[in-house]
Design a protein around this motif. Structure first.
Motif, PDB file in Angstrom:
ATOM      1  N   PHE A  38       4.122   5.069  -9.426  1.00 59.48           N
ATOM      2  CA  PHE A  38       3.416   3.801  -9.245  1.00 59.48           C
ATOM      3  C   PHE A  38       1.905   4.034  -9.222  1.00 59.48           C
ATOM      4  N   SER A  39       1.458   5.065  -8.532  1.00 58.75           N
ATOM      5  CA  SER A  39       0.023   5.300  -8.358  1.00 58.75           C
ATOM      6  C   SER A  39      -0.716   5.518  -9.672  1.00 58.75           C
ATOM      7  N   LYS A  40       0.025   5.891 -10.717  1.00 57.44           N
ATOM      8  CA  LYS A  40      -0.607   6.144 -12.014  1.00 57.44           C
ATOM      9  C   LYS A  40      -0.798   4.884 -12.849  1.00 57.44           C
TER      10      LYS A  40
ATOM     11  N   THR B 102      10.580   0.826 -12.572  1.00 62.42           N
ATOM     12  CA  THR B 102      11.182   1.791 -11.638  1.00 62.42           C
ATOM     13  C   THR B 102      10.154   2.476 -10.740  1.00 62.42           C
ATOM     14  N   TYR B 103       9.120   1.730 -10.360  1.00 65.51           N
ATOM     15  CA  TYR B 103       8.128   2.247  -9.423  1.00 65.51           C
ATOM     16  C   TYR B 103       8.607   2.104  -7.974  1.00 65.51           C
ATOM     17  N   ILE B 104       9.470   1.113  -7.744  1.00 63.35           N
ATOM     18  CA  ILE B 104      10.010   0.868  -6.410  1.00 63.35           C
ATOM     19  C   ILE B 104      11.533   0.742  -6.506  1.00 63.35           C
ATOM     20  N   THR B 105      12.194   0.960  -5.386  1.00 60.03           N
ATOM     21  CA  THR B 105      13.650   0.837  -5.326  1.00 60.03           C
ATOM     22  C   THR B 105      14.047  -0.628  -5.171  1.00 60.03           C
TER      23      THR B 105
ATOM     24  N   ASN C 157       0.828  -1.200   0.000  1.00 61.73           N
ATOM     25  CA  ASN C 157       0.000   0.000   0.000  1.00 61.73           C
ATOM     26  C   ASN C 157       0.869   1.260   0.000  1.00 61.73           C
ATOM     27  N   THR C 158       1.915   1.265   0.796  1.00 60.22           N
ATOM     28  CA  THR C 158       2.828   2.409   0.841  1.00 60.22           C
ATOM     29  C   THR C 158       3.489   2.622  -0.516  1.00 60.22           C
ATOM     30  N   TYR C 159       3.956   1.540  -1.122  1.00 59.43           N
ATOM     31  CA  TYR C 159       4.632   1.657  -2.422  1.00 59.43           C
ATOM     32  C   TYR C 159       3.701   2.205  -3.494  1.00 59.43           C
ATOM     33  N   THR C 160       2.449   1.757  -3.468  1.00 57.09           N
ATOM     34  CA  THR C 160       1.521   2.148  -4.533  1.00 57.09           C
ATOM     35  C   THR C 160       1.072   3.603  -4.419  1.00 57.09           C
TER      36      THR C 160
ATOM     37  N   TYR D 153      -2.701   2.223 -12.776  1.00 55.29           N
ATOM     38  CA  TYR D 153      -3.889   1.752 -12.069  1.00 55.29           C
ATOM     39  C   TYR D 153      -4.058   0.241 -12.099  1.00 55.29           C
ATOM     40  N   LYS D 154      -3.760  -0.358 -13.234  1.00 53.25           N
ATOM     41  CA  LYS D 154      -3.963  -1.803 -13.356  1.00 53.25           C
ATOM     42  C   LYS D 154      -2.998  -2.566 -12.447  1.00 53.25           C
ATOM     43  N   LEU D 155      -1.718  -2.195 -12.461  1.00 49.28           N
ATOM     44  CA  LEU D 155      -0.754  -2.889 -11.605  1.00 49.28           C
ATOM     45  C   LEU D 155      -1.056  -2.621 -10.133  1.00 49.28           C
ATOM     46  N   VAL D 156      -1.426  -1.390  -9.806  1.00 46.46           N
ATOM     47  CA  VAL D 156      -1.790  -1.071  -8.420  1.00 46.46           C
ATOM     48  C   VAL D 156      -2.927  -1.983  -7.973  1.00 46.46           C
ATOM     49  N   SER D 157      -3.946  -2.101  -8.788  1.00 42.91           N
ATOM     50  CA  SER D 157      -5.088  -2.948  -8.453  1.00 42.91           C
ATOM     51  C   SER D 157      -4.661  -4.408  -8.304  1.00 42.91           C
ATOM     52  N   GLN D 158      -3.845  -4.894  -9.231  1.00 46.57           N
ATOM     53  CA  GLN D 158      -3.435  -6.291  -9.203  1.00 46.57           C
ATOM     54  C   GLN D 158      -2.575  -6.622  -7.989  1.00 46.57           C
ATOM     55  N   ILE D 159      -1.601  -5.774  -7.689  1.00 46.36           N
ATOM     56  CA  ILE D 159      -0.680  -6.095  -6.590  1.00 46.36           C
ATOM     57  C   ILE D 159      -1.353  -5.931  -5.229  1.00 46.36           C
ATOM     58  N   LYS D 160      -2.256  -4.956  -5.128  1.00 47.06           N
ATOM     59  CA  LYS D 160      -3.011  -4.835  -3.880  1.00 47.06           C
ATOM     60  C   LYS D 160      -3.944  -6.036  -3.714  1.00 47.06           C
TER      61      LYS D 160
END
Length: 130
Positions: free
Chosen positions: A32-34, A90-93, A24-27, A36-43
């Motif tokens: 990353f927040s933009k 490159t959404y996360i380190t 949740n913090t990463y997204t 939407y599909k990956l944010v939804s899938q990983i959450k």
């Protein structure tokens, strides 16, 4: 193995909750927040690991619990794969990736151990008690 009375006492569930918080913090990061599909899938996948442990436990029978644990284990694996996508974009380190990946991997191992324990147990679950 000690008797577990609540799903919240299961170490795998506790670790899955920590993973969900991290995801949740990463997204919430701008880039990353933009996506939407990956944010939804990983959450969804990280939440599924946690939720399926809880739901399976609450069913009260080892056979059903094992079925839900396999789903939870698959969700932890799915989360690991999605972490690679987040890293590659490159959404996360690398450090964030390592932390979450190792946690998801540990969750899978804990679930595998619990499945093995339940398969070898003579107890059939709470709903079969007198």
């Amino acid at each position: 193995m000690a008797t577990i009375n609540r799903f919240e006492d299961i170490i795998g569930w506790q670790k899955a909750r920590i993973l969900c918080k991290s995801i949740n913090t990463y997204t919430h990061k701008e880039l990353f927040s933009k996506d939407y599909k990956l944010v939804s899938q990983i959450k969804s996948s990280s939440g599924s690991a946690m939720d399926n442990i809880a739901e399976g436990f609450e069913r009260g029978g080892n056979k059903e619990f094992i079925q839900f644990l396999f789903i939870a284990k698959g969700s932890a694996g799915e989360t690991r794969s999605q972490l690679y996508r987040a890293l590659d974009n490159t959404y996360i380190t690398n450090e964030e990736f390592q932390h979450a990946y190792e946690l998801a991997d540990e969750i899978g191992k804990l679930i595998r151990g619990l499945i093995s324990h339940l398969k070898n147990s003579e107890l059939k679950g709470d709903k079969f008690k007198d």
